[in-house]
Write a protein that holds these residues in place. Structure first.
Motif, PDB file in Angstrom:
ATOM      1  N   LEU A 148       0.261  -1.504  -0.081  1.00 53.27           N
ATOM      2  CA  LEU A 148      -0.389   0.613   0.044  1.00 53.27           C
ATOM      3  C   LEU A 148       1.122   1.326   0.198  1.00 53.27           C
ATOM      4  N   LEU A 149       2.035   1.194   0.498  1.00 55.54           N
ATOM      5  CA  LEU A 149       3.172   2.312   0.915  1.00 55.54           C
ATOM      6  C   LEU A 149       2.953   2.944  -0.365  1.00 55.54           C
ATOM      7  N   ALA A 150       4.074   1.953  -1.182  1.00 59.88           N
ATOM      8  CA  ALA A 150       4.488   1.984  -2.644  1.00 59.88           C
ATOM      9  C   ALA A 150       3.438   2.292  -3.825  1.00 59.88           C
ATOM     10  N   ARG A 190      -2.745  -9.386  -4.340  1.00 62.59           N
ATOM     11  CA  ARG A 190      -3.842  -9.893  -5.709  1.00 62.59           C
ATOM     12  C   ARG A 190      -3.891  -7.899  -5.417  1.00 62.59           C
ATOM     13  N   ASP A 191      -4.755  -7.542  -4.420  1.00 59.15           N
ATOM     14  CA  ASP A 191      -5.502  -6.141  -4.452  1.00 59.15           C
ATOM     15  C   ASP A 191      -4.593  -5.016  -4.879  1.00 59.15           C
ATOM     16  N   VAL A 192      -3.655  -4.876  -4.027  1.00 63.69           N
ATOM     17  CA  VAL A 192      -2.721  -3.897  -4.445  1.00 63.69           C
ATOM     18  C   VAL A 192      -2.619  -4.438  -6.583  1.00 63.69           C
ATOM     19  N   LEU A 193      -2.247  -5.535  -6.585  1.00 58.71           N
ATOM     20  CA  LEU A 193      -2.402  -5.076  -8.330  1.00 58.71           C
ATOM     21  C   LEU A 193      -2.971  -4.968  -9.093  1.00 58.71           C
TER      22      LEU A 193
END
Length: 251
Positions: A148-150, A190-193
């Protein structure tokens, strides 16, 4: 010659791993490849067995307009312009020399006939070395971990690249975002992608490089992942990403 700058404003996000891995993958595909190490830590140079010989030749490209000194590596078809610790002082050494930011362009132009690809590994800051890499590149790839930070910081990175492009390299295409160190077993990854693809669309590569202990071991073995673990998942991921970039970036 296609010149790819691998850029992010943070250290430890996989820039060197991606730079070495892509360069070696293109070499394995039969291309002649040059890797230009602009990071004073010289991790890519050490990884590929191409240490600076004490001449600070890559620094001299900026300070004196010297040529790139390319040496052989442990990978067939891949040569390296090695970094030296002096590059860490590049901004201080060349303060007040505006021509330094474009010094890499003629140096790369002089080797264009010998190589199909050049990969530029940049340090973890938007200093002179990164500015010069962007000014000389024909493409820029931003590695990003699925955190999330990235993702929160990515917009700032892309905005900075856009500002630099407008001032120094108006013909440079928009940055390509390459997800790396992806642990597909976790819901977070998976959510971040999914978030990356929704927010940035086609700028995000289809290919992703999975998290791999073998990738983390490869520098110690002085081999790129494609040689160190040729049949492994990370090697296959890198090969797929290299192929996708070959298709996306015009020769």
């Amino acid at each position: 010659m296609r010149t790819v700058a691998v850029v992010n404003h943070k250290g430890g996000v996989g820039k060197t791993s991606l730079s070495v891995s892509l360069a070696a993958a293109w070499a394995a595909a039969g291309e002649r490849v040059a890797l230009v190490d602009l990071d004073g830590q010289a991790s890519a140079s050490a990884w590929l067995g191409a240490a600076d010989d004490g001449t600070d030749a890559t620094l001299d490209v900026f300070a004196q307009g010297g040529p790139l000194r390319l040496v052989g590596s442990t990978v067939a078809g891949l040569d390296v312009a090695p970094a030296s610790p002096a590059l860490a002082r590049l901004d201080a050494l060349l303060a007040g020399q505006p021509d330094a930011v474009t010094a890499l362009r003629p140096a790369l132009a002089s080797i264009a006939g010998a190589y199909g690809w050049t990969v530029i590994d940049t340090p973890g800051a938007f200093g002179l070395a990164t500015l010069a890499a962007l000014a000389a590149a024909s493409a820029v790839v931003v590695p990003i971990e699925p955190s999330l930070l990235a993702v929160a910081q990515l917009s700032e990175v892309l905005a900075t690249i856009d500002r630099i492009r407008a001032r120094l390299a108006p013909t440079l295409p928009a940055a390509i975002i390459a997800p790396v160190r992806v642990d597909v077993r976790t819901v977070l990854a998976r959510d971040v992608l999914d978030t990356l693809r929704q927010r940035f669309g086609g700028a995000v590569t289809v290919a992703t490089v999975r998290e791999s202990v073998r990738m983390r071991e490869a520098p110690g073995a002085r081999q790129p992942i494609g040689l160190y673990d040729a049949g492994g998942a990370a090697a296959a991921d890198v090969a797929a990403l290299a192929l996708e970039l070959s298709e996306r970036l015009p020769a």
